[in-house]
Scaffold this motif. Structure first.
Motif, PDB file in Angstrom:
ATOM      1  N   GLU A 125      -8.541  -6.934  13.720  1.00 58.92           N
ATOM      2  CA  GLU A 125      -8.886  -5.881  14.737  1.00 58.92           C
ATOM      3  C   GLU A 125      -8.031  -4.812  14.761  1.00 58.92           C
ATOM      4  O   GLU A 125      -8.441  -3.464  15.112  1.00 58.92           O
ATOM      5  CB  GLU A 125      -9.407  -6.391  16.044  1.00 58.92           C
ATOM      6  N   MET A 126      -6.627  -4.876  14.813  1.00 53.76           N
ATOM      7  CA  MET A 126      -5.887  -3.865  14.793  1.00 53.76           C
ATOM      8  C   MET A 126      -5.461  -3.115  13.202  1.00 53.76           C
ATOM      9  O   MET A 126      -4.615  -2.521  13.104  1.00 53.76           O
ATOM     10  CB  MET A 126      -4.417  -4.338  15.403  1.00 53.76           C
ATOM     11  N   ASP A 127      -6.293  -3.535  12.489  1.00 51.25           N
ATOM     12  CA  ASP A 127      -6.258  -3.055  11.003  1.00 51.25           C
ATOM     13  C   ASP A 127      -5.039  -3.425  10.453  1.00 51.25           C
ATOM     14  O   ASP A 127      -4.367  -2.649   9.652  1.00 51.25           O
ATOM     15  CB  ASP A 127      -6.357  -1.470  11.086  1.00 51.25           C
TER      16      ASP A 127
ATOM     17  N   GLU B 119      -7.689 -17.104  16.197  1.00 50.73           N
ATOM     18  CA  GLU B 119      -7.952 -16.136  17.188  1.00 50.73           C
ATOM     19  C   GLU B 119      -6.967 -14.921  16.796  1.00 50.73           C
ATOM     20  O   GLU B 119      -7.192 -13.827  16.905  1.00 50.73           O
ATOM     21  CB  GLU B 119      -7.700 -16.761  18.296  1.00 50.73           C
ATOM     22  N   ALA B 120      -5.525 -15.379  16.454  1.00 55.24           N
ATOM     23  CA  ALA B 120      -4.775 -14.494  16.164  1.00 55.24           C
ATOM     24  C   ALA B 120      -4.908 -13.693  15.186  1.00 55.24           C
ATOM     25  O   ALA B 120      -4.671 -12.534  14.968  1.00 55.24           O
ATOM     26  CB  ALA B 120      -3.267 -15.487  16.149  1.00 55.24           C
TER      27      ALA B 120
ATOM     28  N   ILE C  19     -10.856 -13.460   5.916  1.00 50.89           N
ATOM     29  CA  ILE C  19      -9.960 -12.084   5.656  1.00 50.89           C
ATOM     30  C   ILE C  19     -10.817 -11.244   4.833  1.00 50.89           C
ATOM     31  O   ILE C  19     -11.134 -11.744   3.684  1.00 50.89           O
ATOM     32  CB  ILE C  19      -8.548 -12.562   5.436  1.00 50.89           C
ATOM     33  N   PRO C  20     -11.048 -10.009   5.085  1.00 48.87           N
ATOM     34  CA  PRO C  20     -11.866  -9.176   4.072  1.00 48.87           C
ATOM     35  C   PRO C  20     -11.010  -9.009   2.850  1.00 48.87           C
ATOM     36  O   PRO C  20      -9.622  -9.110   2.818  1.00 48.87           O
ATOM     37  CB  PRO C  20     -11.732  -7.646   4.818  1.00 48.87           C
ATOM     38  N   ALA C  21     -11.607  -8.971   1.758  1.00 45.41           N
ATOM     39  CA  ALA C  21     -10.843  -8.800   0.308  1.00 45.41           C
ATOM     40  C   ALA C  21      -9.805  -7.548   0.392  1.00 45.41           C
ATOM     41  O   ALA C  21      -8.764  -7.919  -0.244  1.00 45.41           O
ATOM     42  CB  ALA C  21     -11.932  -8.633  -0.736  1.00 45.41           C
ATOM     43  N   GLY C  22     -10.004  -6.693   1.079  1.00 45.60           N
ATOM     44  CA  GLY C  22      -9.017  -5.515   1.103  1.00 45.60           C
ATOM     45  C   GLY C  22      -7.891  -5.636   1.895  1.00 45.60           C
ATOM     46  O   GLY C  22      -6.792  -4.791   2.025  1.00 45.60           O
TER      47      GLY C  22
END
Length: 263
Positions: free
Chosen positions: A169-171, A162-163, A196-199
């Motif tokens: 979400e905060m980039d 969740e964290a 986690i997105p690759a970037g």
């Protein structure tokens, strides 16, 4: 395979007798570049000086860890601002909140965190963040500054799914260490690190801390080193269902973009 260790404490006194060997051994293992963490005023100066001896190999951060928050006054902020005029100093931090140890009073931690976020806004560099057992206060402060920051990485992420999703979400970027290799404390990370997105994913050792516990054969030392980042990469790659080479390519490119390093 070429990797970047985005967080290693190479100014730590445990490296005083063999620092150059540690760096060379890491490069031979494929860890071609390393970001040396600054966690105090003096440590930030030392990180900058060390990176100056290894141009294109070592870079530095400059900041004050929440354990030392009471040291963050006008003089220290001035020193940090001077360091951030240097091109080898690539991020503000390590800064944030730590309510697990509470080595500094919490009000002092919050003030020091805010002052360093202000510094990051002024110098236009990303932030290298620390958060432990302080998520709500951390997010409350960080959200106010996030739109004005060049970037942010939550260093040594050990928290909940969740964290993590709230940081994404905060980039924010997420830094994963050998904590994920610890069957006692880090097993939960294996369940959602693939989200986690690759970037947004980067890798770090946090050496000399957090030596991967699942290395085989076992190595008879408690000191972690950047040379073992490939082991962390292999563990993360397995959890994400990709090859170590693919993970190395992705995380290296991400670190280059985030810290403004030449490809």
């Amino acid at each position: 395979m070429e990797l970047i260790d985005i967080g290693c404490n190479l100014t730590h006194d445990s490296f005083d007798h063999d620092r150059e060997t540690v760096i060379e051994t890491a490069r031979e293992a494929g860890v071609k570049r390393m970001v040396v963490t600054g966690a105090t005023e003096a440590g930030s100066v030392q990180a900058h000086e060390l990176s100056g001896h290894w141009p294109g190999v070592l870079y530095a951060t400059a900041g004050v860890h929440p354990h030392h928050a009471e040291e963050v006054g006008a003089e220290t902020l001035s020193v940090l601002a001077e360091l951030h005029r240097e091109t080898d100093v690539v991020a503000v931090g390590e800064c944030g909140l730590d309510y697990f140890r509470d080595f500094s009073p919490r009000p002092a931690q919050r003030r020091a965190f805010e002052r360093q976020l202000e510094l990051a806004v002024d110098c236009g560099k990303p932030v290298f963040l620390h958060q432990r057992d302080a998520h709500d206060d951390f997010v409350a402060i960080f959200r106010e500054f996030r739109p004005h920051l060049a970037g942010a990485v939550v260093h040594c992420f050990t928290d909940t799914r969740e964290a993590m999703l709230e940081y994404l979400e905060m980039d924010c970027h997420i830094g994963i260490t050998g904590w994920i290799c610890d069957e006692r404390r880090g097993h939960h990370l294996k369940e959602f690190v693939h989200e986690i997105p690759a970037g947004r994913l980067m890798l770090e050792t946090d050496a000399p801390y957090l030596k991967p516990r699942n290395m085989k054969p076992k190595i008879k030392t408690r000191r972690n080193e950047p040379q073992w980042l490939p082991w962390i990469a292999g563990t993360v790659a397995a959890c994400r269902g990709v090859s170590p080479d693919q993970l190395a390519e992705e995380t290296t490119a991400t670190a280059e973009r985030f810290f403004g390093l030449e490809a």
